[in-house]
Design an enzyme around this catalytic site. Structure first.
Site, mmCIF file in Angstrom:
data_model
loop_
_atom_site.group_PDB
_atom_site.id
_atom_site.type_symbol
_atom_site.label_atom_id
_atom_site.label_comp_id
_atom_site.label_asym_id
_atom_site.label_seq_id
_atom_site.Cartn_x
_atom_site.Cartn_y
_atom_site.Cartn_z
ATOM 1 N N ARG A 35 0.884 -1.179 0.000
ATOM 2 C CA ARG A 35 0.000 0.000 0.000
ATOM 3 C C ARG A 35 0.916 1.221 0.000
ATOM 4 N NH1 ARG A 35 -5.296 1.487 3.521
ATOM 5 N NH2 ARG A 35 -6.071 -0.051 2.044
ATOM 6 N N HIS A 51 -7.494 0.887 -6.327
ATOM 7 C CA HIS A 51 -7.692 0.042 -5.138
ATOM 8 C C HIS A 51 -8.353 -1.249 -5.633
ATOM 9 C CE1 HIS A 51 -7.811 -1.207 -1.136
ATOM 10 N NE2 HIS A 51 -8.680 -0.363 -0.602
ATOM 11 N N GLN A 85 -10.132 -4.025 -3.346
ATOM 12 C CA GLN A 85 -11.394 -3.529 -2.788
ATOM 13 C C GLN A 85 -12.518 -3.661 -3.811
ATOM 14 O OE1 GLN A 85 -12.167 -1.749 0.374
ATOM 15 N NE2 GLN A 85 -14.159 -2.323 -0.441
ATOM 16 N N ASP A 128 -17.321 6.998 -0.937
ATOM 17 C CA ASP A 128 -16.022 6.902 -0.254
ATOM 18 C C ASP A 128 -15.742 8.285 0.331
ATOM 19 O OD1 ASP A 128 -13.485 6.160 0.589
ATOM 20 O OD2 ASP A 128 -12.594 6.127 -1.406
ATOM 21 N N CYS A 163 -16.486 1.575 1.142
ATOM 22 C CA CYS A 163 -15.314 0.745 1.470
ATOM 23 C C CYS A 163 -14.784 0.993 2.875
ATOM 24 C CB CYS A 163 -14.213 0.967 0.441
ATOM 25 S SG CYS A 163 -13.559 2.660 0.438
ATOM 26 N N ARG A 205 -13.974 -9.126 1.764
ATOM 27 C CA ARG A 205 -12.601 -8.941 1.261
ATOM 28 C C ARG A 205 -11.741 -10.153 1.587
ATOM 29 N NH1 ARG A 205 -10.086 -3.375 1.996
ATOM 30 N NH2 ARG A 205 -8.684 -4.345 0.481
HETATM 31 N N1 CP Z 1 -11.258 -0.176 2.615
HETATM 32 C C1 CP Z 1 -9.971 -0.236 2.980
HETATM 33 O O1 CP Z 1 -9.053 -0.458 2.173
HETATM 34 O O2 CP Z 1 -9.780 -0.074 4.324
HETATM 35 P P1 CP Z 1 -8.396 0.097 5.051
HETATM 36 O O3 CP Z 1 -7.838 1.446 4.660
HETATM 37 O O4 CP Z 1 -8.740 0.023 6.509
HETATM 38 O O5 CP Z 1 -7.471 -1.008 4.627
HETATM 39 N N1 NVA Z 2 -9.976 6.631 -1.230
HETATM 40 C C1 NVA Z 2 -9.547 6.223 0.077
HETATM 41 C C2 NVA Z 2 -9.778 4.745 0.256
HETATM 42 C C3 NVA Z 2 -9.397 4.222 1.586
HETATM 43 C C4 NVA Z 2 -9.612 2.751 1.708
HETATM 44 C C5 NVA Z 2 -8.096 6.596 0.279
HETATM 45 O O1 NVA Z 2 -7.287 6.462 -0.644
HETATM 46 O O2 NVA Z 2 -7.764 7.021 1.367
#
Ligand code: CP
Ligand code: NVA
Length: 309
Positions: free
Chosen positions: A108, A135, A138, A227, A267, A293
């Site tokens: 990530r 993502h 997700q 989101d 999400c 997930r």
């Molecule tokens: N939805 C999602 O990716 O959550 P986290 O940021 O908690 O991993």
């Molecule tokens: N769009 C958000 C998703 C988090 C799971 C971000 O990038 O922070």
């Protein structure tokens, strides 16, 4: 071995295969406890190294459970604990070392380039656990959740996104092309999806529908997604952006423009983009969405390790 970096680059038939496998695995685990291993332990002895440059609750825990249930294990790292982050060790050296210790690597990151660089030097599968442009784990899981709840193929549904044009939306747009579903997007004029993703849709001879009025976007929807308006490490002027999204907050009024059985998905984590009554109400399926997930990521891992049935 296969990488799982961006839905755009994965053939539709492989994405469908992952979902079909996840459905079978989820239903065959009904009587098993959380850490009991699937029949045959397909990833016995394998380790997934996960590295987070940004916070995560769901992604880290669901990947931990996913590989455990397949008979393997995981090691979770924060990049600032490594030489890569602290002492300036190069990505190529880090990638080569990770490839000797691990069987798979989930990252990530705040940098799409870092994903590309790791891909270049890793000799083990790379999974994108969220990047600025995508993502994918997700959104593939969200396709699974939509079909599980509605009991319909997603291609027969009207999908709506009300919110920021961010990484999750970019992956949802890619999914709309890969799974052939209608996608309507509601967002302010200055926050519409970028040129690159729009021309990719065009190149694939598909269409997305963009409205600057949330009611129009919601009209006739079977699923409404949202989101956070301010994503992790979003560098924008927050006050201005939140103001621009004020009339895009999903509430009972906006939901009333959707189909009667419309469901709400998000999400997580959430901000102010949805009212409490909708988020916690009957139409919302956000908890099963988070839970799924685990199941979809198991099949993603099997796909990456070349073990998908
Ligand atoms: N939805 C999602 O990716 O959550 P986290 O940021 O908690 O991993
Ligand atoms: N769009 C958000 C998703 C988090 C799971 C971000 O990038 O922070």
């Amino acid at each position: 071995m296969k990488h799982f970096i961006n839905l755009k680059d994965i053939p539709s038939k492989d994405l469908r295969k992952i979902i079909t496998d996840a459905k079978k695995r989820k239903s065959s685990r009904k009587k098993l406890n959380t850490l009991e291993i699937d029949k045959g332990a397909p990833l016995k002895g394998k380790i997934l190294i996960q590295m987070f440059e940004k916070p995560s609750s769901r992604t880290r825990i669901s990947f931990y459970l996913a590989i455990k249930q397949l008979g393997g294990g995981t090691l979770t790292l924060r990049s600032n604990e490594l030489h890569l982050g602290q002492g300036g060790e190069s990505i190529s050296d880090t990638a080569k070392v990770l490839s000797t210790y691990g069987d798979g690597f989930m990252l990530r990151t705040d940098s799409d380039k870092k994903i590309e660089d790791f891909k270049k030097y890793l000799s083990i599968p790379l999974i994108n656990g969220l990047s600025p442009s995508s993502h994918p784990t997700q959104v593939l899981s969200d396709v699974f959740t939509v079909e599980e709840i509605t009991k319909k193929p997603i291609s027969k549904l009207n999908i709506c996104w009300i919110g920021d044009s961010n990484n999750v939306l970019d992956s949802l747009i890619a999914a709309s092309v890969k799974f052939s579903f209608k996608l309507s997007i509601g967002c302010p004029k200055n926050f519409e999806p970028g040129k690159e993703v729009r021309s990719w849709v065009k190149k694939n001879k598909k269409k997305i529908y963009i409205y600057n009025d949330p009611k129009k976007a919601a009209s006739g929807a079977d699923v409404i997604f949202s989101d956070k308006v301010i994503s992790l490490n979003d560098k924008v002027n927050k006050k201005k952006k939140i103001k621009a999204f004020k009339k895009f907050k999903i509430d009972a009024k906006i939901m009333s423009f959707a189909n009667k059985n419309c469901i709400f998905l998000h999400c997580l984590p959430r901000g102010n983009e949805v009212s409490e009554d909708i988020f916690l109400g009957k139409k919302s399926h956000v908890w099963v969405q988070a839970f799924n997930r685990v199941h979809v990521q198991k099949s993603i891992l099997l796909y990456c390790f070349g073990k998908l049935r």
